[in-house]
Design a protein around this motif. Structure first.
Motif, PDB file in Angstrom:
ATOM      1  N   ASP A 219     -19.650 -14.532  77.343  1.00 43.91           N
ATOM      2  CA  ASP A 219     -18.771 -14.208  76.216  1.00 43.91           C
ATOM      3  C   ASP A 219     -17.309 -14.232  76.637  1.00 43.91           C
ATOM      4  O   ASP A 219     -16.430 -14.631  75.860  1.00 43.91           O
ATOM      5  CB  ASP A 219     -19.134 -12.828  75.643  1.00 43.91           C
ATOM      6  CG  ASP A 219     -20.498 -12.820  74.984  1.00 43.91           C
ATOM      7  OD1 ASP A 219     -20.890 -13.870  74.439  1.00 43.91           O
ATOM      8  OD2 ASP A 219     -21.174 -11.779  75.027  1.00 43.91           O
ATOM      9  N   ILE A 220     -17.049 -13.783  77.859  1.00 48.93           N
ATOM     10  CA  ILE A 220     -15.681 -13.847  78.392  1.00 48.93           C
ATOM     11  C   ILE A 220     -15.215 -15.299  78.454  1.00 48.93           C
ATOM     12  O   ILE A 220     -14.101 -15.632  78.034  1.00 48.93           O
ATOM     13  CB  ILE A 220     -15.609 -13.216  79.798  1.00 48.93           C
ATOM     14  CG1 ILE A 220     -15.809 -11.694  79.729  1.00 48.93           C
ATOM     15  CG2 ILE A 220     -14.277 -13.550  80.472  1.00 48.93           C
ATOM     16  CD1 ILE A 220     -14.610 -10.935  79.232  1.00 48.93           C
ATOM     17  N   GLN A 221     -16.072 -16.167  78.994  1.00 52.21           N
ATOM     18  CA  GLN A 221     -15.719 -17.578  79.120  1.00 52.21           C
ATOM     19  C   GLN A 221     -15.485 -18.213  77.751  1.00 52.21           C
ATOM     20  O   GLN A 221     -14.561 -19.024  77.568  1.00 52.21           O
ATOM     21  CB  GLN A 221     -16.834 -18.332  79.856  1.00 52.21           C
ATOM     22  CG  GLN A 221     -17.008 -17.940  81.313  1.00 52.21           C
ATOM     23  CD  GLN A 221     -15.789 -18.289  82.150  1.00 52.21           C
ATOM     24  OE1 GLN A 221     -15.126 -19.299  81.908  1.00 52.21           O
ATOM     25  NE2 GLN A 221     -15.478 -17.460  83.142  1.00 52.21           N
ATOM     26  N   LYS A 222     -16.316 -17.852  76.786  1.00 46.84           N
ATOM     27  CA  LYS A 222     -16.173 -18.397  75.431  1.00 46.84           C
ATOM     28  C   LYS A 222     -14.852 -17.965  74.809  1.00 46.84           C
ATOM     29  O   LYS A 222     -14.148 -18.767  74.181  1.00 46.84           O
ATOM     30  CB  LYS A 222     -17.349 -17.929  74.567  1.00 46.84           C
ATOM     31  CG  LYS A 222     -17.353 -18.500  73.166  1.00 46.84           C
ATOM     32  CD  LYS A 222     -18.580 -18.037  72.395  1.00 46.84           C
ATOM     33  CE  LYS A 222     -18.583 -18.595  70.978  1.00 46.84           C
ATOM     34  NZ  LYS A 222     -19.785 -18.133  70.217  1.00 46.84           N
ATOM     35  N   GLU A 223     -14.500 -16.682  74.963  1.00 47.94           N
ATOM     36  CA  GLU A 223     -13.250 -16.173  74.405  1.00 47.94           C
ATOM     37  C   GLU A 223     -12.048 -16.783  75.121  1.00 47.94           C
ATOM     38  O   GLU A 223     -11.029 -17.080  74.492  1.00 47.94           O
ATOM     39  CB  GLU A 223     -13.205 -14.649  74.513  1.00 47.94           C
ATOM     40  CG  GLU A 223     -11.876 -14.007  74.087  1.00 47.94           C
ATOM     41  CD  GLU A 223     -11.467 -14.335  72.672  1.00 47.94           C
ATOM     42  OE1 GLU A 223     -10.250 -14.278  72.392  1.00 47.94           O
ATOM     43  OE2 GLU A 223     -12.345 -14.645  71.838  1.00 47.94           O
ATOM     44  N   MET A 224     -12.142 -16.979  76.439  1.00 43.71           N
ATOM     45  CA  MET A 224     -11.046 -17.617  77.182  1.00 43.71           C
ATOM     46  C   MET A 224     -10.763 -19.014  76.632  1.00 43.71           C
ATOM     47  O   MET A 224      -9.602 -19.378  76.420  1.00 43.71           O
ATOM     48  CB  MET A 224     -11.412 -17.708  78.672  1.00 43.71           C
ATOM     49  CG  MET A 224     -11.353 -16.403  79.430  1.00 43.71           C
ATOM     50  SD  MET A 224     -12.009 -16.566  81.132  1.00 43.71           S
ATOM     51  CE  MET A 224     -10.875 -17.787  81.829  1.00 43.71           C
ATOM     52  N   LYS A 225     -11.827 -19.784  76.402  1.00 46.86           N
ATOM     53  CA  LYS A 225     -11.659 -21.143  75.894  1.00 46.86           C
ATOM     54  C   LYS A 225     -11.062 -21.136  74.490  1.00 46.86           C
ATOM     55  O   LYS A 225     -10.152 -21.920  74.188  1.00 46.86           O
ATOM     56  CB  LYS A 225     -13.013 -21.859  75.888  1.00 46.86           C
ATOM     57  CG  LYS A 225     -12.931 -23.314  75.456  1.00 46.86           C
ATOM     58  CD  LYS A 225     -14.275 -23.998  75.545  1.00 46.86           C
ATOM     59  CE  LYS A 225     -14.185 -25.457  75.128  1.00 46.86           C
ATOM     60  NZ  LYS A 225     -15.505 -26.134  75.206  1.00 46.86           N
ATOM     61  N   ALA A 226     -11.555 -20.234  73.637  1.00 45.81           N
ATOM     62  CA  ALA A 226     -11.050 -20.153  72.259  1.00 45.81           C
ATOM     63  C   ALA A 226      -9.581 -19.739  72.246  1.00 45.81           C
ATOM     64  O   ALA A 226      -8.766 -20.275  71.488  1.00 45.81           O
ATOM     65  CB  ALA A 226     -11.888 -19.167  71.451  1.00 45.81           C
ATOM     66  N   SER A 227      -9.238 -18.763  73.103  1.00 45.34           N
ATOM     67  CA  SER A 227      -7.865 -18.285  73.178  1.00 45.34           C
ATOM     68  C   SER A 227      -6.926 -19.392  73.652  1.00 45.34           C
ATOM     69  O   SER A 227      -5.835 -19.583  73.089  1.00 45.34           O
ATOM     70  CB  SER A 227      -7.781 -17.083  74.112  1.00 45.34           C
ATOM     71  OG  SER A 227      -6.457 -16.610  74.220  1.00 45.34           O
TER      72      SER A 227
END
Length: 306
Positions: A219-227
């Motif tokens: 989830d951290i990786q997903k949010e990093m990419k989206a951000s």
């Protein structure tokens, strides 16, 4: 928010009024069927904040109307038209239009864009109010630029910069403010040992702050990419905004101050040529140095805190 509509099609005016009322976006304080019927005195009398204006009108078209009104109107222009040529769109942006909406009108698109414009107008009104209060206190003349604005809050220091760069309303603008807060906290925590972190560490830091400690790594990786994607889109809009300022007035103080501070000037110049339709190969992709931009934003925001 007060809207004034200029369009020679009565059905379009009625549709826009209905959309604005249905979405509770504000009040339509006036309408006109041609740009020749509107001047700054009328807009001031009606206390208009946003002007929705058609491009093609029989007597004075939207481009000429914006040109006539721009110097005396502190609100925002939103151009509406069936015409989608690069020349006219570029000219509308150069003259100060915030957005260019194509007909036939789409309810969701109109609502989304006007919400962004509303946020930008409210923020700029707030900034002017703060500046006027400071001027009364200090006795200093009012300045239209954020360099005279000081605060001890890094987020509040960043907001007027983001507004100047034309990113208010972009999703990535909130990510950038969180980045400023993260960098400020890191600088205070590490003191003399502080070095500017990598982009990966920055986006990991704000993702962890947003999602909490117990979140999964995926989830951290997903949010990093989206951000990162949101920020990249915001930076692209800032590049267009700064390039448009330079096309309108190469000596514009904001263009002079920001074009090389936040971007590689070669990229700004390339975008100016594209907007002016002088580039043989126009592209939506620009090489924006994200780390340079964030470093510059952090340094500028910290200067406003000193």
């Amino acid at each position: 928010m007060n809207y004034f509509i200029i369009d020679d099609d009565i059905a379009i005016r009625a549709m826009l009024i209905e959309m604005i009322e249905d979405e509770d976006l504000g009040t339509v304080v006036g309408e006109a069927e041609d740009g020749s019927l509107v001047d700054n005195g009328l807009l001031s009398l009606k206390k208009a904040d946003v002007v929705l204006i058609d491009l093609l009108m029989p007597i004075r078209d939207g481009i000429e109307t914006i040109r006539a009104l721009a110097d005396g109107f502190q609100g925002k222009f939103v151009m509406i038209s069936q015409v989608e040529t690069k020349e006219l769109i570029g000219e509308a942006y150069r003259l100060g239009a915030e957005y260019y909406i194509t007909k036939p009108l789409n309810h969701l698109e109109i609502a989304c864009i006007l919400k962004k414009v509303n946020k930008q107008v409210l923020l700029e009104q707030s900034m002017r109010g703060i500046q006027e209060s400071l001027n009364l206190f200090t006795g200093q003349p009012q300045s239209p630029f954020v360099s005279s604005y000081h605060t001890k809050n890094i987020i509040e220091a960043g907001r007027p910069l983001i507004s100047d760069l034309g990113m208010i309303g972009e999703g990535g603008s909130e990510d950038l403010l969180k980045i400023l807060e993260f960098l400020q906290n890191e600088k205070q925590r590490l003191g003399s040992a502080y070095t500017f972190p990598s982009l990966k560490d920055i986006f990991a830091g704000i993702a962890a702050e947003k999602l909490g400690d117990r979140v999964k790594e995926a989830d951290i990786q997903k949010e990093m990419k989206a951000s990162e994607q949101r920020v990249r889109r915001a930076l692209y809009q800032a590049l267009i905004h700064i390039a448009s300022l330079g096309l309108t007035d190469y000596m514009n103080p904001k263009f002079e101050a920001y074009s090389s501070t936040f971007f590689d000037f070669s990229e700004v110049r390339k975008k100016m040529l594209e907007l002016d339709d002088k580039s043989e190969k126009a592209s939506n992709q620009s090489r924006i140095n994200m780390k340079k931009f964030i470093q510059a934003l952090f340094m500028e925001a910290r200067q406003l805190m000193e």
